[in-house]
Design a protein around this motif. Structure first.
Motif, PDB file in Angstrom:
ATOM      1  N   MET A   1      57.188  75.841 -10.273  1.00  0.00           N
ATOM      2  CA  MET A   1      57.456  76.680  -9.125  1.00  0.00           C
ATOM      3  C   MET A   1      58.080  75.808  -8.040  1.00  0.00           C
ATOM      4  N   GLU A   2      59.067  76.344  -7.368  1.00  0.00           N
ATOM      5  CA  GLU A   2      59.739  75.577  -6.327  1.00  0.00           C
ATOM      6  C   GLU A   2      58.946  75.623  -5.022  1.00  0.00           C
ATOM      7  N   LEU A   3      59.108  74.569  -4.239  1.00  0.00           N
ATOM      8  CA  LEU A   3      58.379  74.448  -2.977  1.00  0.00           C
ATOM      9  C   LEU A   3      58.654  75.638  -2.064  1.00  0.00           C
ATOM     10  N   LYS A   4      59.891  76.101  -2.010  1.00  0.00           N
ATOM     11  CA  LYS A   4      60.211  77.242  -1.136  1.00  0.00           C
ATOM     12  C   LYS A   4      59.444  78.491  -1.562  1.00  0.00           C
ATOM     13  N   ASP A   5      59.211  78.657  -2.860  1.00  0.00           N
ATOM     14  CA  ASP A   5      58.443  79.801  -3.352  1.00  0.00           C
ATOM     15  C   ASP A   5      56.966  79.677  -2.970  1.00  0.00           C
ATOM     16  N   ILE A   6      56.455  78.457  -3.016  1.00  0.00           N
ATOM     17  CA  ILE A   6      55.068  78.208  -2.622  1.00  0.00           C
ATOM     18  C   ILE A   6      54.882  78.523  -1.143  1.00  0.00           C
ATOM     19  N   ILE A   7      55.781  78.006  -0.316  1.00  0.00           N
ATOM     20  CA  ILE A   7      55.706  78.234   1.130  1.00  0.00           C
ATOM     21  C   ILE A   7      55.805  79.725   1.437  1.00  0.00           C
ATOM     22  N   GLU A   8      56.762  80.405   0.819  1.00  0.00           N
ATOM     23  CA  GLU A   8      56.939  81.839   1.042  1.00  0.00           C
ATOM     24  C   GLU A   8      55.684  82.616   0.631  1.00  0.00           C
ATOM     25  N   GLY A   9      55.120  82.272  -0.505  1.00  0.00           N
ATOM     26  CA  GLY A   9      53.914  82.943  -0.976  1.00  0.00           C
ATOM     27  C   GLY A   9      52.733  82.748  -0.054  1.00  0.00           C
ATOM     28  N   ILE A  10      52.570  81.534   0.455  1.00  0.00           N
ATOM     29  CA  ILE A  10      51.469  81.243   1.379  1.00  0.00           C
ATOM     30  C   ILE A  10      51.686  81.969   2.699  1.00  0.00           C
ATOM     31  N   PHE A  18      47.295  83.308  -2.464  1.00  0.00           N
ATOM     32  CA  PHE A  18      48.385  82.691  -3.208  1.00  0.00           C
ATOM     33  C   PHE A  18      47.850  81.852  -4.367  1.00  0.00           C
ATOM     34  N   ILE A  19      46.863  81.024  -4.100  1.00  0.00           N
ATOM     35  CA  ILE A  19      46.308  80.163  -5.147  1.00  0.00           C
ATOM     36  C   ILE A  19      45.645  80.996  -6.239  1.00  0.00           C
ATOM     37  N   VAL A  20      44.833  81.968  -5.848  1.00  0.00           N
ATOM     38  CA  VAL A  20      44.131  82.797  -6.829  1.00  0.00           C
ATOM     39  C   VAL A  20      45.118  83.497  -7.764  1.00  0.00           C
ATOM     40  N   ASN A  21      46.219  83.950  -7.222  1.00  0.00           N
ATOM     41  CA  ASN A  21      47.180  84.712  -8.015  1.00  0.00           C
ATOM     42  C   ASN A  21      48.246  83.878  -8.711  1.00  0.00           C
ATOM     43  N   ASN A  22      48.371  82.595  -8.356  1.00  0.00           N
ATOM     44  CA  ASN A  22      49.471  81.794  -8.885  1.00  0.00           C
ATOM     45  C   ASN A  22      49.090  80.417  -9.416  1.00  0.00           C
ATOM     46  N   TYR A  23      47.804  80.093  -9.452  1.00  0.00           N
ATOM     47  CA  TYR A  23      47.389  78.731  -9.819  1.00  0.00           C
ATOM     48  C   TYR A  23      47.963  78.283 -11.162  1.00  0.00           C
ATOM     49  N   TYR A  24      48.067  79.183 -12.093  1.00  0.00           N
ATOM     50  CA  TYR A  24      48.545  78.829 -13.436  1.00  0.00           C
ATOM     51  C   TYR A  24      50.038  78.493 -13.453  1.00  0.00           C
ATOM     52  N   LYS A  25      50.741  78.858 -12.408  1.00  0.00           N
ATOM     53  CA  LYS A  25      52.169  78.551 -12.305  1.00  0.00           C
ATOM     54  C   LYS A  25      52.420  77.215 -11.617  1.00  0.00           C
ATOM     55  N   LEU A  26      51.383  76.657 -11.006  1.00  0.00           N
ATOM     56  CA  LEU A  26      51.532  75.454 -10.189  1.00  0.00           C
ATOM     57  C   LEU A  26      51.182  74.200 -10.983  1.00  0.00           C
ATOM     58  N   SER A  27      51.905  73.155 -10.706  1.00  0.00           N
ATOM     59  CA  SER A  27      51.579  71.864 -11.315  1.00  0.00           C
ATOM     60  C   SER A  27      50.393  71.252 -10.580  1.00  0.00           C
ATOM     61  N   LYS A  28      49.811  70.224 -11.159  1.00  0.00           N
ATOM     62  CA  LYS A  28      48.725  69.512 -10.482  1.00  0.00           C
ATOM     63  C   LYS A  28      49.212  68.947  -9.154  1.00  0.00           C
ATOM     64  N   GLU A  29      50.443  68.482  -9.131  1.00  0.00           N
ATOM     65  CA  GLU A  29      51.002  67.913  -7.909  1.00  0.00           C
ATOM     66  C   GLU A  29      51.175  68.982  -6.831  1.00  0.00           C
TER      67      GLU A  29
END
Length: 66
Positions: A1-10, A18-29
């Protein structure tokens, strides 16, 4: 997932949702970066006592997951 998508989602849904619904799409980093930036933001905007209370509540909630 791109950083801009993370920021937009948050921005749209808040960190928790955001985390509850997308954790599986996110890397550990990505998860590390969200956690560390959230912690820093809380630290910057709260008194030290409030920060300690928030940290304790977080630890208490994690203990309930055991």
């Amino acid at each position: 997932m791109e950083l801009k998508d993370i920021i937009e989602g948050i921005e749209e849904n808040g960190v928790f949702e955001f985390i509850v619904n997308n954790y599986y799409k996110l890397s550990k980093e990505d998860l590390r970066d969200v956690a560390k930036e959230l912690d820093y933001a809380i630290y910057c905007y709260c008194s030290f006592e409030e920060y300690k209370e928030i940290t304790k509540k977080c630890c208490d909630n994690l203990k309930e997951l055991e």
